[in-house]
Motif scaffolding. Structure first.
Motif, short mmCIF file in Angstrom:
data_model
loop_
_atom_site.label_atom_id
_atom_site.label_comp_id
_atom_site.label_asym_id
_atom_site.label_seq_id
_atom_site.Cartn_x
_atom_site.Cartn_y
_atom_site.Cartn_z
N LEU A 95 0.66 -1.12 -0.09
CA LEU A 95 -0.01 0.05 0.04
C LEU A 95 0.78 1.23 -0.01
O LEU A 95 0.43 2.50 -0.13
N LEU A 96 2.10 0.94 0.20
CA LEU A 96 3.02 2.22 0.10
C LEU A 96 3.01 2.94 -1.27
O LEU A 96 3.04 2.29 -2.18
N PRO A 97 3.03 4.40 -1.29
CA PRO A 97 3.02 5.04 -2.56
C PRO A 97 4.06 4.53 -3.45
O PRO A 97 4.22 4.57 -4.66
N GLU A 98 5.53 4.64 -3.01
CA GLU A 98 6.67 4.06 -3.57
C GLU A 98 6.60 2.80 -4.21
O GLU A 98 6.97 2.70 -5.39
N TYR A 99 5.92 1.81 -3.56
CA TYR A 99 5.75 0.40 -4.14
C TYR A 99 4.61 0.49 -5.25
O TYR A 99 4.84 0.08 -6.32
N THR A 100 3.79 1.43 -5.05
CA THR A 100 2.57 1.62 -5.96
C THR A 100 3.63 2.11 -7.47
O THR A 100 2.98 1.66 -8.58
N ARG A 101 4.33 3.24 -7.09
CA ARG A 101 4.85 3.73 -8.43
C ARG A 101 5.68 2.71 -9.07
O ARG A 101 5.87 2.89 -10.31
N ALA A 102 6.54 2.02 -8.13
CA ALA A 102 7.52 0.89 -8.80
C ALA A 102 6.59 0.05 -9.47
O ALA A 102 6.87 -0.64 -10.76
#
Length: 322
Positions: A46-53
């Motif tokens: 759910l982290l934004p960084e993971y979503t962007r990756a």
């Protein structure tokens, strides 16, 4: 659009299907590994960084697949020899590719012939898709060619002054016959057969330019009759033109008119007559759909698409790093 070799497309599609099946059905090495359970993985995803990756990786995979598919499709179409697509050949010089056959009915010492040879020796420099050839009374001096340097050199050699001219015997050697005499119909037929695949209608425009006298037909035997000559010209799609030296009997004018060409007197300016003929070339034939017509190959568009996809695929990793 048409494809000359449809079998290439079929083989390409089968090969692509086999590759996809191999990727889908064969277990991946990463899936065979036993991964260690990871606690609280939902919080990480759910982290934004993971979503962007994940989004970046998905976009990269989709773009790569699309570019590879485009490059593959373009390569297969080019290999299948496409026809009917836009091509630079239809735009160069304002028309289709053209075959020009010079038919010489007089020796190179004739002023009209000499002027014609010099005229086309200079015209060769402006050619782009044309082929040029030259036929004398009993031989093919220049077979149809796009070797413009060779054609220019040969034409220039025979257009020089008499003391500098090339071997005239190689241009039209004297031949004696027992029961035959050279005549205009047979000479024009010899020139007509200089076009390749003469028994087929092609999209390549054909222009025959005769330079010489409108000689009367001898009483002896001839290989071809005027009607047979006319049928050959019409069937082969050849525009017959003539620059007539001496008296015009009207036979060449009639034949030229039947094929959409012109019969003009040599007169004081042979160049003017040749300019008039070259200003009225055969009609473009790419758009025709005549039965038995062989359409020209048009690989330009698929080649450009495949090259653009290859360049984009090569530059995609640099775009990702930014």
């Amino acid at each position: 659009m048409g494809l000359t070799w449809m079998l290439v497309v079929i083989v390409g599609c089968v090969a692509l299907a086999v590759c996809i099946a191999a990727v889908v059905l064969r277990p991946m090495r990463a899936e065979r590994r036993r991964l260690r359970p990871l606690a609280n993985s939902r919080r990480l995803t759910l982290l934004p960084e993971y979503t962007r990756a994940v989004r970046a990786r998905t976009i990269a995979a989709v773009v790569t697949i699309v570019l590879l598919a485009v490059m593959f499709a373009g390569s297969v179409i080019v290999a299948a020899r496409p026809t009917g697509l836009p091509t630079a050949a239809t735009q160069y010089g304002g028309g289709d590719p053209e075959d020009v056959m010079l038919c010489i009915g007089a020796p190179p010492t004739d002023p009209a012939v000499n002027a014609t040879l010099g005229y086309f020796a200079n015209q060769v420099d402006t050619f782009g898709t044309q082929r040029i050839g030259m036929t004398s009374s009993n031989r093919r001096v220049i077979p149809l060619t796009r070797d413009y340097q060779y054609a220019k050199q040969t034409l220039s050699d025979y257009a020089r002054p008499a003391d500098q001219r090339g071997d005239v015997a190689a241009f039209s050697a004297a031949v004696s016959y027992v029961d035959y005499s050279v005549n205009l119909d047979d000479l024009l037929t010899l020139c007509l057969t200089g076009f390749p695949d003469f028994d087929q209608t092609t999209a390549q425009r054909r222009s025959l330019i005769y330079v010489g006298p409108d000689t009367s037909r001898p009483g002896g035997p001839a290989l071809f009759t005027p009607d047979r000559l006319r049928d050959l010209a019409v069937t082969g799609g050849v525009q017959l033109n003539a620059v007539v030296t001496g008296q015009d009997s009207g036979g060449l004018a009639s034949l030229a008119g039947d094929t959409g060409g012109r019969a003009l007197p040599a007169g004081p300016s042979v160049v003017a007559s040749l300019d008039d003929i070259r200003d009225h070339p055969p009609a473009a034939r790419f758009s025709e759909e005549a039965d038995g017509a062989t359409a020209p190959e048009t690989p330009d568009v698929p080649v450009l698409i495949a090259l653009a996809a290859a360049v984009a695929l090569a530059g995609w990793p640099m775009v990702q790093r930014r």
